[in-house]
Scaffold this motif. Structure first.
Motif: not given
Length: 477
Positions: A454-477
């Motif tokens: 998502t790019h939707d900040s309102e959705l993240i505030h409304a329901c998300c409990t964890r957040q991962y940036d794809l740059e962070y994910l692809n660095c985990q190798h």
């Protein structure tokens, strides 16, 4: 000047007139030269239909019953050929793929000018100017088919800019754009304003343009319920906007939202050996050797357009054959084929995953075999997502926001333990965004693991409990 005089409209395939976006009633609207007008309101209120009337797609492409007149510079749109209207009116559609005529990006930018017979030197000059303003040098000479949806949206906007029409129609232009690209779109709109263009935008994500507009036209159920001058928009509080079905006017980058990655006590969901490289690419778009995510949570996956977020979801759910990784969930390892039974993915373009002849049938085929009272269960799910009035409608006749909710209904019906959603709120108003957020929270309480690109900040505030940036994910190798 654009004039809509006492317009009422009903699409030819309809039997009723209360289908929101598929009908208009008593629309009177004048848009002056050089004015920037925002059309907004709940999903399905008729915004896109108004744009189709202005650009001539109604009645030349979409048939239906039209009362009243649409005039551009005093001439009736319905009496002109589409190619004549296209010289004056440029449109960026909600689904940019529906307006592409070329397989490469540079050819797409040149297409409109070539049709007008402009000199080659002038075409190249226009393309260079647009590419510089859009900062899309990296997208040139690329295959349209290899672009992300957000990148396609940028090309669609750029192709309209190159053609140089006096009237520009924007249908949810920021729906698939990341935060930085949305800011770039804002700058482009400012440039169009400086050039004296007439701009009409149908939009839910209003924060990036709220202070730029001359007028906001707020709609509901095919009617105009309120018009506000630009200097009156600041009088509306966020609560009043929400009551009107409108999104927040506060612009916020998803990367600025602070949510935990993984907490002690979280149940692990582990990705192992996820690597995907597209043919011809120098670097892998997904490159994760060993990464632990938080199962049982609602995880936001954020990142720039083209970073590989959709590709990651396709790998996780087993749709991408070129990705050979494995997923470990509840101490069981899932190969690619097994992940297809574990996961359900709601695609960004939901029209690609709707196959049946009615909304009800679409949910029925998603229910597990031997479901008791399956029709009642399907109707219950559709009722929860405000889709019950459309039981017999063809899925492809729904508005973009309604298709999003139908795809989520199918995911809910499937009962899969891992739910993947790709921009699930891109076409949704405030009320339906909150309904989606509340539904995801209900699914989480039922033990479902949810990943949301998502790019939707309102959705993240409304329901998300964890957040991962794809740059962070692809660095985990």
């Amino acid at each position: 000047m654009v004039e809509l005089k006492n317009i009422s409209f009903r699409y030819g395939s309809e039997e009723r007139q209360d289908y929101g976006e598929n009908s208009l009633s008593g629309i009177d609207l004048i848009i002056h030269d050089g004015e920037f007008v925002l059309l907004t309101g709940p999903s399905g209120c008729g915004k896109t239909t108004i744009l189709r009337l202005i650009n001539g797609l109604i009645p030349h492409f979409y048939s239906g019953s039209v009362d009243g007149e649409v005039l551009i510079e005093g001439k009736a749109v319905s009496s002109q050929e589409l190619y004549d209207t296209a010289l004056k009116v440029g449109t960026v559609f909600q689904n940019p793929r529906s307006q592409f005529y070329n397989v490469d990006t540079t050819g797409e930018l040149a297409f409109g000018c070539e049709n007008r017979g402009l000199p080659e030197e002038q075409i190249y000059k226009r393309i260079d100017d647009t590419v510089t303003r859009f900062s899309i040098e990296k997208l040139m000479d690329r295959s349209i088919f290899h672009l992300s949806d957000g990148e396609k949206q940028k090309i669609a906007c750029a192709s309209v800019d190159v053609s140089g029409p006096d009237i520009i129609l924007l249908d949810e232009p920021s729906a698939n754009l990341d935060y930085e690209a949305t800011l770039a779109l804002r700058e482009l709109i400012l440039e169009w304003r400086r050039q004296g263009k007439t701009i009409i935008a149908a939009e839910h994500r209003i924060a990036y343009l709220w202070d730029l507009i001359d007028r906001a036209v707020i709609m509901r159920n095919g009617r105009i319920i309120c018009e506000l001058r630009g200097d009156e928009t600041n009088t509306l509080t966020q609560n009043v906007l929400a009551e009107m079905g409108l999104r927040s006017t506060i612009q916020e980058s998803p990367s600025s939202i602070s949510l935990p990655l993984f907490l002690e006590g979280d149940e692990p969901l582990t990705l192992k050996g996820f690597r995907l490289t597209y043919s011809g690419a120098k670097e892998p778009v997904v490159n994760i050797s060993d990464l632990t995510l938080a199962a049982g949570e609602i995880m936001a996956i954020t990142g720039a357009n083209g970073a590989g977020k959709t590709s990651l979801l396709s790998c996780i759910c087993g749709l991408e054959k070129r990705c050979k990784g494995a997923l470990v969930f509840k101490e069981k390892t899932y190969s690619r084929k097994n992940r297809q039974k574990l996961c359900f993915m709601v695609m960004q373009d939901t029209g690609n995953q709707l196959f049946t002849e009615s909304v009800l049938e679409e949910v029925l085929i998603s229910l597990p075999k031997n479901t008791e009272n399956e029709k009642d269960r399907a109707e219950e799910i559709l009722r929860a997502l405000d889709l019950e009035p459309f039981l017999e409608r063809h899925p492809q006749s729904l508005s973009g926001g309604q298709k999003q909710r139908l795809a989520i209904a199918c995911a809910l019906a499937s009962g899969r333990r891992v739910l993947l959603l790709d921009e699930p709120t891109s076409g949704l108003d405030y009320a339906h965004m909150m309904e989606t957020a509340n539904l995801l929270k209900q699914l989480q309480c039922m033990g479902t693991t949810i990943l949301v690109v998502t790019h939707d900040s309102e959705l993240i505030h409304a329901c998300c409990t964890r957040q991962y940036d794809l740059e962070y994910l692809n660095c985990q190798h």
